[in-house]
Design an enzyme around this catalytic site. Structure first.
Site, PDB file in Angstrom:
ATOM      1  N   GLY B 210       0.821  -1.210   0.000  1.00  0.00           N
ATOM      2  CA  GLY B 210       0.000   0.000   0.000  1.00  0.00           C
ATOM      3  C   GLY B 210       0.851   1.253   0.000  1.00  0.00           C
ATOM      4  O   GLY B 210       1.958   1.259  -0.537  1.00  0.00           O
ATOM      5  N   SER B 211       0.353   2.286   0.639  1.00  0.00           N
ATOM      6  CA  SER B 211       0.992   3.599   0.556  1.00  0.00           C
ATOM      7  C   SER B 211       2.213   3.707   1.466  1.00  0.00           C
ATOM      8  O   SER B 211       2.359   2.959   2.433  1.00  0.00           O
ATOM      9  CB  SER B 211      -0.001   4.685   0.953  1.00  0.00           C
ATOM     10  OG  SER B 211      -0.265   4.603   2.339  1.00  0.00           O
ATOM     11  N   GLY B 214       0.879   4.780   5.074  1.00  0.00           N
ATOM     12  CA  GLY B 214       0.278   3.681   5.829  1.00  0.00           C
ATOM     13  C   GLY B 214       1.292   2.607   6.179  1.00  0.00           C
ATOM     14  O   GLY B 214       1.328   2.094   7.303  1.00  0.00           O
ATOM     15  N   GLY B 215       2.129   2.274   5.212  1.00  0.00           N
ATOM     16  CA  GLY B 215       3.110   1.211   5.438  1.00  0.00           C
ATOM     17  C   GLY B 215       4.148   1.603   6.470  1.00  0.00           C
ATOM     18  O   GLY B 215       4.549   0.795   7.312  1.00  0.00           O
ATOM     19  N   GLU B 234       5.522  -3.285   1.111  1.00  0.00           N
ATOM     20  CA  GLU B 234       5.801  -2.868  -0.277  1.00  0.00           C
ATOM     21  C   GLU B 234       5.043  -1.553  -0.443  1.00  0.00           C
ATOM     22  O   GLU B 234       3.825  -1.545  -0.437  1.00  0.00           O
ATOM     23  CB  GLU B 234       5.326  -3.958  -1.243  1.00  0.00           C
ATOM     24  CG  GLU B 234       5.822  -3.763  -2.652  1.00  0.00           C
ATOM     25  CD  GLU B 234       4.757  -3.189  -3.553  1.00  0.00           C
ATOM     26  OE1 GLU B 234       4.624  -1.944  -3.542  1.00  0.00           O
ATOM     27  OE2 GLU B 234       4.075  -3.961  -4.234  1.00  0.00           O
ATOM     28  N   CYS B 271       1.599  -0.594  -8.760  1.00  0.00           N
ATOM     29  CA  CYS B 271       2.779  -0.103  -8.054  1.00  0.00           C
ATOM     30  C   CYS B 271       3.989  -0.001  -8.976  1.00  0.00           C
ATOM     31  O   CYS B 271       4.977   0.617  -8.616  1.00  0.00           O
ATOM     32  CB  CYS B 271       3.080  -0.973  -6.844  1.00  0.00           C
ATOM     33  SG  CYS B 271       2.987  -2.718  -7.188  1.00  0.00           S
TER      34      CYS B 271
END
Lengths: 489, 489
Positions: B210-211, B214-215, B234, B271
Site C-alpha cells: 500500500g501507501s 500507511g506502510g 511494499e 505499483c
C-alpha cells in the site's frame, strides 16, 4: 581514542569516513568474484603474519590469555578464507534464469527474467567486546560484508581500541597490496560517532553484537531513519539446557563436567553460555554441582563487564526464590567468581521474566524439576534464544517423551538446538545457525555465524529482457563464470 | 463490516482470531510438505470453481472490469499452484548438512550440524486495494505464508470487504475439506483491529502492500513491539524509465504507445506504473505524447483512490517548473483523466524531491533532456524503486554509453531493471524480484512476488548432534524426502 593513533588511517571525521567507504564500496562491488576472493585471502594471510603483534596488543587491552587469543585469531582468518572460497564458488549469488515462455500458465507470457544477489552497499559493523578478533574489526560481520561485495565501516569497541586500529591497519595494507580500494575498511571510535554513521544515508546495512539494551537502541535508530535499513543485532540469550531423567541418572558426573566447562570457558563471556540448567530433583547432579571444584577465576575482559556481571548476578541471587548453590574459589561479595544459583521449576514458572535472564559471565541458574511433564511449560515461557540444549538418552522412554514434548516448542524459540553437546564453541560452517527470535537477534530470518551470514549483506536484483552484453556475467547464457545457475526453476 | 456477515467465520474479537490462527499455525507446520502442497492446490481449485460468484462480488465493490478480474483470479490461483509445487519440491528448505569433521581447519572439530528453514509462525497480511484477488486475502503474501507453513490472519482492505469474506470462506472450506486445520486463514476488518493484531506477541511476521504513509506507520508499530518482528512492506515507487537518444529516434511511435499502455493499464493503479519518463528534448516523442489519443477513462477503484490521485496530481501539476502536456478525454479539473505533465531535466535536478514523486493513477511526468551525459545525475537522486527501465538500442554508441552510465546507479536503486519492456505486468516466476530499497519496500533483501517470496516467512534452525530419530526428515541421512540437501557445503 581517535584514528590519529593509527598512522595508516588519517585523522578524519565520521562523515568523511562514511564517504570514503561509500566510494570504496562501489569500486569493490565491481571487482570480479575471483579478485574479491584473492583480496580476502590476502587479508587473512596478513593477519596471520601479524599475529604476534596483534595478540600482544590484545593481551594488553583485554585480560584474555594468550592461548585463547591465538585460537581466536586462527578462527578469524579461517573464517575469512572460508568466506573467500564461498565467493569464488558463486553459489551464494543464487543466480536464477527464467527464459521467455509464451505458454506460462499465469495468463500472460513470461518474459526473460534473471535474478541474482548483489552487494547491499556500505555496511556499518559495531564490533563486540568479547571476541576482539572473531567478532571485531576483521570478524564475522566484516568478513560477511566484504565477501558480499561491500566496503565496511567498523565502529570499534571501546574495550580494545588500539587492537582495533592495529587490525584495521593490517587489513587495509593487505587489501591495498592485493588491489582492493584504499578504503575497503575504515574504523571509527566512540558510540556517538557510531550513531552518526548509522544515521548517514550512505550506510545501507548495519550489524551489532552486544547487549540487549545497546542493540535495541541502535535497532531503533536504524528503523527511525528517513530511509530505514536492515539492522542485524545479535543481543541476548539465556541458552537453556534441559537434562532428561535417564541421562541425569546414567551420566550425572559427565554432564556436570561438561556443563561447568561450558559456563566457565572464556569466563562465561560467551553469548551461547548456558545460563539455565534444568535437572531432575532426585538426581545426584545438584549435590555434584554444589560440591564442584572450580578453578581460580581469571580476570574478566574489562572492568565494565566485571561490574555488569556483579550487578546482574546480584539481582538474580537476591530474588526470593533463589538460593546460592556454589561460589567458586576466591569469590568475594564484591568480586564474585563462578557462581551457581538454585531454584525450583514451580518458582520459575511463577516469575519467568525475573528468573530467566541473562547474566553475562560465569554463572548459571540450576532449576530442579520433580515432574518432567511440567518442563515443557517452562520452555513455553522462553523468549527467543540463540540456542537450546537437550541432554537425553535416545533409548530411554522417559527421555524420549520429554524430548518429543520439548522439540516443537524449542524449535519455535531458538536458532540452534543441541543434543548431548554444549552450546559454547560456535563452529564456522555451512550449516551453522547463530540467530533466533528477539531478543536473541533483531533479525530472526538470518544468521551471524557461518557462510549463510553473507546473505545478510546482499539484495536481489532482477534483469528483465536484457541483451547479453549488458547482463552481469553471473546471469549470462553459456554461464561464463561456471557458477550454479537455476534455469527455469 | 464485521465477520458476522460471513457465516463461515464466527463473530469474534481480534484476540480470539489471533489465538485461533496461532493454534492452526502449529498444526499446519506439522503437516508434511506433500500434504501442504495438496491443501494449497485444493484451495486454488476451489477459488477457480467459485470464480463466477467471486468476480461478481469484486465487480460490485471495486469498479474493476470483468476481464481484468478474470485475469487476476487466474493469476492468483496459478500463484497458489506454483508455490504448492515449490513446497513439494523441497528446494525452498535450503537443507544443509555438515558432517562431523575432526580436521576442520577452524581450530576445533566440526560437529554434526544440520540446518533448514522452518515456518516463522503466524503471519499477519495487510491486504492491498488495487488487486482484490492477487494481493488480497488469497494473494501473494498469503500464498507465500501458507507455502512456508504458517497460518495467516488477513486484515481485509476496506475497499472490498465482502469479497474478502467470500474469498476467505472458499479458502477455509477448501482447506478444511483437504485436511488443513480449521483456522488456517482468518479475516479481520478495520485498521484498528489490524494494529491490535500487529501488536500481538503471537504474530511472528507481517506484510503489507500500500501507501508509504500507511506502510511506514505499520512498520514503526512492528518495530516498536517489545519483541519486534519482520515487517515486509511494499510501499511506493516512481519507476523511472529512461529513453536513450537512438531508441527515441528510431522507435518514437512504438515507445510512446508502449508507455501510454503501461501508464493507463488498470488506470495506472499499479505499483510498477512508470511515473517518470526521460526523453531526448530533440526527439519527436514529446509532440507525439502531447497529441496522443487516449481512451475514455474508466472509474478508478474507489473514491478514496480517486481523491488521492486528484490531490497528488494537483500538487505535482502546480509546481512552478511543471506544465501540463496532455489531459485525457473527459478530463475535468475536478476529475482528471489520464494526465501527462512535462518538465526539463535541469528543473528536476533543482527540485528532485518535489518532482520525483509517486502519483497513484494514470499520470506521469515527462522529463526532456538535452545532454545525455546529465541523465545519470537524475538517476543518482532517486530513492529506492521497485523498477527502473532503460529503452535503448544496443547497437548504437549513444545508447550504449547512456546505458553503461545508468546501469550501476540503477542497480543500487531498484529491485528490477528492464530493457525495452515496460514494468507493469509483474510475472510470477522463479526469478522475479518485486522489491527494492526504501521506500519501495521496508525490506530490501526480499521480494513480495515470485517463488523467492516464500523465504520471507521462514527462519533457519540448526540441529547439532541430533540422533536420526529426532531429526526432521528433510535433514536426515539417506534423504527420505528426496529433496536437495547441501552436504558439507
Amino acid at each position: 581514542m581517535t584514528e590519529d593513533d593509527l598512522p595508516d588511517t588519517p585523522a578524519t571525521t565520521t562523515c568523511e569516513a562514511v564517504a570514503a567507504v561509500a566510494e570504496a564500496s562501489r569500486q569493490w562491488a565491481a571487482v570480479t568474484y575471483s579478485g574479491r576472493a584473492r583480496v580476502i585471502h590476502a587479508i587473512a594471510n596478513a593477519l596471520d603474519t601479524a599475529a604476534e603483534d596483534l595478540i600482544a596488543t590484545a593481551q594488553e587491552e583485554t585480560n584474555l590469555p594468550e592461548g585463547r587469543l591465538v585460537g581466536e585469531l586462527k578462527r578469524t582468518t579461517f573464517q575469512l578464507r572460508l568466506f573467500a572460497d564461498v565467493v569464488a564458488d558463486g553459489t551464494f549469488l543464487d543466480a536464477r534464469i527464467d527464459r521467455p515462455d509464451a505458454t506460462w500458465p499465469m495468463g500472460a507470457p513470461r518474459p526473460d527474467l534473471r535474478r541474482m544477489l548483489m552487494p547491499i552497499g556500505p555496511v556499518l559493523v559495531f564490533a563486540a567486546s568479547n571476541f576482539p578478533f572473531a567478532f571485531s574489526v576483521a570478524g564475522g560481520d566484516t568478513a560477511a560484508a566484504l565477501a558480499a561485495g561491500n566496503a565496511v565501516l567498523v565502529k570499534a569497541h571501546s574495550g580494545h581500541p588500539r587492537l582495533s586500529n592495529a587490525t584495521a591497519a593490517v587489513v587495509r595494507a593487505a587489501g591495498r597490496a592485493a588491489g582492493a580500494p584504499e578504503n575497503l575498511l575504515r574504523v571509527i571510535h566512540e558510540t556517538e560517532n557510531g550513531v552518526t554513521a548509522l544515521q548517514d544515508p550512505r550506510i545501507r546495512a548495519a550489524s551489532f553484537t552486544g547487549s540487549i539494551r545497546g542493540g535495541r537502541a541502535l535497532f531503533d535508530i536504524a528503523n527511525a531513519r528517513p530511509e530505514p535499513i536492515p539492522f542485524y543485532g545479535e543481543l541476548g540469550s539465556v541458552n537453556p539446557a534441559f537434562v532428561a531423567p535417564t541421562a541425569a541418572s546414567r551420566h550425572a558426573s559427565e554432564i556436570v563436567d561438561g556443563f561447568l566447562g561450558s559456563i566457565t570457558g572464556s569466563r562465561g563471556q560467551l553469548c551461547t553460555k548456558p545460563g539455565l540448567l534444568l535437572v531432575p530433583a532426585e538426581s545426584s547432579m545438584l549435590a555434584m554441582l554444589r560440591d564442584a571444584d572450580l578453578p581460580n577465576p581469571t580476570p574478566m575482559l574489562n572492568d565494565r563487564i566485571q561490574k555488569g556481571f556483579e550487578a546482574d548476578l546480584a539481582a538474580l541471587a537476591t530474588h526470593s526464590g533463589v538460593s546460592t548453590l556454589l561460589k567458586g574459589a576466591n569469590s568475594t561479595d564484591t568480586s564474585p567468581g563462578t557462581t551457581l544459583l538454585h531454584t525450583t521449576l514451580d518458582k520459575v514458572l511463577a516469575s519467568p521474566e525475573a528468573l530467566i535472564t541473562e547474566v553475562f559471565g560465569p554463572a548459571a541458574l540450576i532449576v530442579t524439576y520433580s515432574d518432567p511433564a511440567e518442563v515443557p511449560e517452562l520452555a513455553r515461557t522462553l523468549a527467543g534464544q540463540l540456542t537450546a540444549t537437550i541432554i537425553a538418552e535416545s533409548d530411554a522412554a522417559s527421555d524420549i517423551t520429554l524430548a518429543q514434548d520439548l522439540l516443537p516448542i524449542l524449535t519455535e524459540k531458538a536458532g540452534r538446538l543441541l543434543w548431548n553437546q554444549w552450546p559454547t564453541g560456535v563452529s564456522v560452517t555451512y550449516a551453522q545457525q547463530h540467530g533466533g527470535p528477539y531478543p536473541a537477534t533483531t533479525a530472526p530470518t538470518t544468521t551471524s555465524v557461518g557462510t549463510a551470514s553473507i546473505t545478510r549483506f546482499l539484495r536481489p536484483v532482477a534483469f528483465q529482457n536484457f541483451p547479453s552484453t549488458f547482463l552481469p556475467d553471473a546471469l549470462n547464457d553459456g554461464n561464463p563464470l561456471s557458477i550454479p545457475q537455476h534455469i527455469d526453476g
